[in-house]
Design a protein around this motif. Structure first.
Motif, PDB file in Angstrom:
ATOM      1  N   THR B  18      48.809  48.631  54.190  1.00 21.34           N
ATOM      2  CA  THR B  18      48.101  49.095  53.002  1.00 21.34           C
ATOM      3  C   THR B  18      48.832  50.283  52.377  1.00 21.34           C
ATOM      4  O   THR B  18      49.212  50.247  51.211  1.00 21.34           O
ATOM      5  N   ALA B 246      47.295  43.616  34.484  1.00 21.73           N
ATOM      6  CA  ALA B 246      47.523  42.827  35.701  1.00 21.73           C
ATOM      7  C   ALA B 246      48.600  43.441  36.586  1.00 21.73           C
ATOM      8  O   ALA B 246      48.500  43.382  37.813  1.00 21.73           O
ATOM      9  N   LEU B 247      49.628  44.058  35.987  1.00 22.33           N
ATOM     10  CA  LEU B 247      50.698  44.605  36.824  1.00 22.33           C
ATOM     11  C   LEU B 247      50.289  45.916  37.488  1.00 22.33           C
ATOM     12  O   LEU B 247      50.701  46.185  38.606  1.00 22.33           O
ATOM     13  N   ALA B 248      49.505  46.732  36.827  1.00 20.26           N
ATOM     14  CA  ALA B 248      49.136  48.039  37.389  1.00 20.26           C
ATOM     15  C   ALA B 248      47.942  47.940  38.334  1.00 20.26           C
ATOM     16  O   ALA B 248      47.796  48.763  39.246  1.00 20.26           O
ATOM     17  N   LYS B 251      45.925  41.244  40.154  1.00 17.24           N
ATOM     18  CA  LYS B 251      44.924  40.272  39.717  1.00 17.24           C
ATOM     19  C   LYS B 251      43.937  39.970  40.847  1.00 17.24           C
ATOM     20  O   LYS B 251      43.269  38.938  40.835  1.00 17.24           O
ATOM     21  N   ASP B 252      43.851  40.885  41.805  1.00 14.13           N
ATOM     22  CA  ASP B 252      42.917  40.679  42.909  1.00 14.13           C
ATOM     23  C   ASP B 252      41.473  40.726  42.415  1.00 14.13           C
ATOM     24  O   ASP B 252      41.078  41.648  41.702  1.00 14.13           O
ATOM     25  N   SER B 254      38.709  40.336  44.611  1.00 18.12           N
ATOM     26  CA  SER B 254      37.945  40.279  45.870  1.00 18.12           C
ATOM     27  C   SER B 254      36.446  40.423  45.679  1.00 18.12           C
ATOM     28  O   SER B 254      35.671  39.791  46.381  1.00 18.12           O
ATOM     29  N   ARG B 283      38.761  42.041  31.747  1.00 20.25           N
ATOM     30  CA  ARG B 283      39.888  41.118  31.600  1.00 20.25           C
ATOM     31  C   ARG B 283      41.163  41.915  31.742  1.00 20.25           C
ATOM     32  O   ARG B 283      41.205  43.085  31.390  1.00 20.25           O
ATOM     33  N   TYR B 285      45.517  41.568  30.935  1.00 21.82           N
ATOM     34  CA  TYR B 285      46.734  40.911  30.501  1.00 21.82           C
ATOM     35  C   TYR B 285      47.841  41.692  31.222  1.00 21.82           C
ATOM     36  O   TYR B 285      47.555  42.624  31.962  1.00 21.82           O
ATOM     37  N   GLN B 286      49.095  41.349  30.962  1.00 21.97           N
ATOM     38  CA  GLN B 286      50.145  41.995  31.755  1.00 21.97           C
ATOM     39  C   GLN B 286      50.047  43.524  31.735  1.00 21.97           C
ATOM     40  O   GLN B 286      50.098  44.160  32.791  1.00 21.97           O
ATOM     41  N   HIS B 314      40.838  45.926  45.831  1.00 14.35           N
ATOM     42  CA  HIS B 314      41.533  45.700  47.097  1.00 14.35           C
ATOM     43  C   HIS B 314      42.741  46.626  47.123  1.00 14.35           C
ATOM     44  O   HIS B 314      43.751  46.359  46.455  1.00 14.35           O
ATOM     45  N   CYS B 316      45.097  47.316  49.209  1.00 16.06           N
ATOM     46  CA  CYS B 316      46.397  46.828  49.690  1.00 16.06           C
ATOM     47  C   CYS B 316      47.207  46.221  48.556  1.00 16.06           C
ATOM     48  O   CYS B 316      48.419  46.419  48.460  1.00 16.06           O
ATOM     49  N   ILE B 317      46.544  45.460  47.708  1.00 17.26           N
ATOM     50  CA  ILE B 317      47.249  44.716  46.668  1.00 17.26           C
ATOM     51  C   ILE B 317      47.526  45.621  45.465  1.00 17.26           C
ATOM     52  O   ILE B 317      48.618  45.577  44.892  1.00 17.26           O
ATOM     53  N   ALA B 320      50.392  48.091  46.087  1.00 18.65           N
ATOM     54  CA  ALA B 320      51.715  47.459  46.118  1.00 18.65           C
ATOM     55  C   ALA B 320      52.329  47.318  44.734  1.00 18.65           C
ATOM     56  O   ALA B 320      53.509  47.002  44.605  1.00 18.65           O
ATOM     57  N   ALA B 321      51.551  47.562  43.691  1.00 16.34           N
ATOM     58  CA  ALA B 321      52.084  47.508  42.328  1.00 16.34           C
ATOM     59  C   ALA B 321      52.821  48.794  41.960  1.00 16.34           C
ATOM     60  O   ALA B 321      53.392  48.882  40.874  1.00 16.34           O
TER      61      ALA B 321
END
Lengths: 348, 348
Positions: B18, B246-248, B251-252, B254, B283, B285-286, B314, B316-317, B320-321
């Motif tokens: 994590t 979505a990048l920052a 798209k998790d 959970s 919503r 977007y990138q 989440h 962990c995900i 990672a960004a």
């Protein structure tokens, strides 16, 4: 895409938010003079460092980032920003006379931009004054189409939205040199781009499973895959485990609502061929992917250590999980490594 | 977590998948001698470079990565791997006598590992020979619980699975020093860890909205947020646009199946407080996030350029960004920057 867009008499200003790579950008702009499009200032700085001198930052920026944009302009790079807000327009005009700005319109995507009949269009235009360079829109809702007729209709809306706005600005005595549209689906199936000056498609450079569902490409056109290895086998439950999960593939589920839900990606053999049957990554954990199939999996091929390639739902998001591309040309030998610009920190 | 785990007489081997940060790892292992857990060889190499000398790589590796693991062992780091496959066990024993290995069990998560009554347990144990160090499992299905009783029952299953396997191995004359379990939910609510030697929770270091739903923490415990700025306002549709998409955020989704679906994250004020009402990122977007609320949004606060913090579904995900942490201590001033190890490439 170059041929299609030029056939419509429009300049191609390719969007590099998908590829984020100077090598890919050079291929995309060969023979074009339209500059490039990016979505972050970090991308703009990276591409400026690689010799690109005409960059549209198509995603709106907050006022605290104007100095950073102006700094790049000061390095001899023409920077164009986008806004749909009169306060932001005033902030730019008051402090950054050197920046070009496009007014962002909403052609039905319902994300950013004002509608073309919004009275603030002229207000923003007047607030921008000499900073005003034109108008732009992005018909992202073309992703909801599943055939070319639907996409062509949205391309018409995309065009008419910015052409209407440009007419209003010009009739009010304002400058509107740039009339910018673009998405890969609409630029593939636009029937008429009269009045448009530039197009900004991006994902066409790699394509992905979602674009196959939309109808802008076939699976054979997809240029981006994630290489993974089999790390577990469960024959009684007809699944194998691979070492690519949520971080390597992303959690994008774009194809979920389409007739061909690919889970977290389609599983192809090492050559990129569909020889393993209808194999998908059904579940992901951080570093694990669970591969299943509606048919018995070919366990004789899927031994421990066997390599597979995962075709992505959405290339933009999957590519962002990686810091470089390993380039192959028809085979499996890596002939080059191309870097990418990820993240948001200033690139000096 | 240290107090809870030690209270059960078990060593804490915190999972760094994590946080992926040496600074966080040092905090997590203060006063502990149990080493750490990671999920990739890149993480193992990074932490080895920061002085960690006892590392369990808890995600199964393919045989082609054994040399890389052995190379790290050759640098004086004790590396332990996990496997549930007899071919892999033979490959390790034949070529890498120096590596320690745990046999991975499935305690109900249905991802990796063999069931404790699978006859291949003893076969893998024998194939490993002197490489065999013990057994492990991860009760990831504890994430499906929504109360502590459910989690306690799964913690019992997690414990009994590895304790049963360890007994079978010992009765067959094999070594089984390590009996390893762990997830943040099960380690928070385990009633009994008899026979277990070490625990591997990870997300507890940051917590997230999913952990709130599971019941292992409150919102005030969440240490990780993404800082974003307002870049667009649409009062008539009660939404604002932020520059984190979505990048920052990832798209998790959970929390989607929980009673409190947070979209792509909850929107808090700059101090991390819930003062903006029930605001979510609905919503993504990138690079754009669309923020909405079931109540009228406080547009007087959400001016263009206003900063907000997004609480992650989440951790962990989402973490990672990003390539680093900006550390704050109760306020908004950054008091430190901590790096992270992302990706999969070899860290020399």
């Amino acid at each position: 895409m170059s041929v299609t867009v030029r056939g419509n008499g429009v300049a191609l200003r390719p969007h590099l938010k998908t590829a984020k790579s100077a090598e890919v950008a050079r291929i995309a702009t060969a023979g074009e003079a339209g500059g490039i499009t990016v979505s972050t200032l970090a991308e703009a700085e990276y591409f400026a460092g690689h010799g690109f001198r005409d960059i549209l930052v198509a995603a709106a920026q907050p006022p605290q980032k104007l100095k950073r944009a102006a700094k790049l302009q000061g390095r001899g790079v023409k920077i164009t920003l986008a806004t749909d807000n009169v306060d932001m327009a005033r902030a730019i005009a008051a402090h950054h006379g050197e920046l070009e700005v496009l007014i962002e319109l909403d052609s039905g995507d319902n994300r950013a931009g004002i509608k073309p009949d919004d009275p603030s269009l002229l207000e923003i235009g007047r607030a921008l004054g000499n900073n005003l360079a034109g108008v732009m829109t992005h018909a992202g809702h073309s992703y909801e189409c599943r055939n070319s007729d639907c996409i062509s209709r949205i391309a018409d809306d995309e065009r008419s939205t910015v052409v209407s706005a440009s007419s209003q600005l010009r009739e009010a005595g304002m400058r509107c040199d740039v009339v910018s549209v673009g998405s890969t689906p609409t630029m593939t199936y636009a029937r008429n781009l009269d009045g448009v000056t530039e197009a900004r498609p991006g994902v066409y450079m790699f394509q992905d499973l979602m674009q196959v569902e939309i109808g802008t490409c076939t699976k054979g056109d997809i240029a981006l895959t994630v290489l993974a290895s089999v790390i577990g086998r469960n024959e009684s439950e007809n699944r194998v485990l691979i070492d690519a999960g949520a971080l390597a593939l992303s959690k994008d589920r774009s194809t979920q609502a389409t007739p061909h839900d690919a889970g977290y990606g389609e599983v192809w053999d090492l050559g990129g061929h569909v020889s393993l049957g209808p194999c998908n990554v059904q579940r992901v954990y951080q570093e694990h992917g669970v591969v299943t199939s509606s048919e018995p999996l070919p366990f004789e091929q899927l031994v421990i250590g066997a390599k597979v390639r995962i075709g992505p739902n959405h290339a933009c998001i999957t590519a962002a999980a990686h810091d470089r591309y390993y380039v192959v040309d028809g085979g499996i030998d890596v002939i080059a490594e191309w870097d990418r610009i990820n993240g948001w920190r200033e690139v000096s």
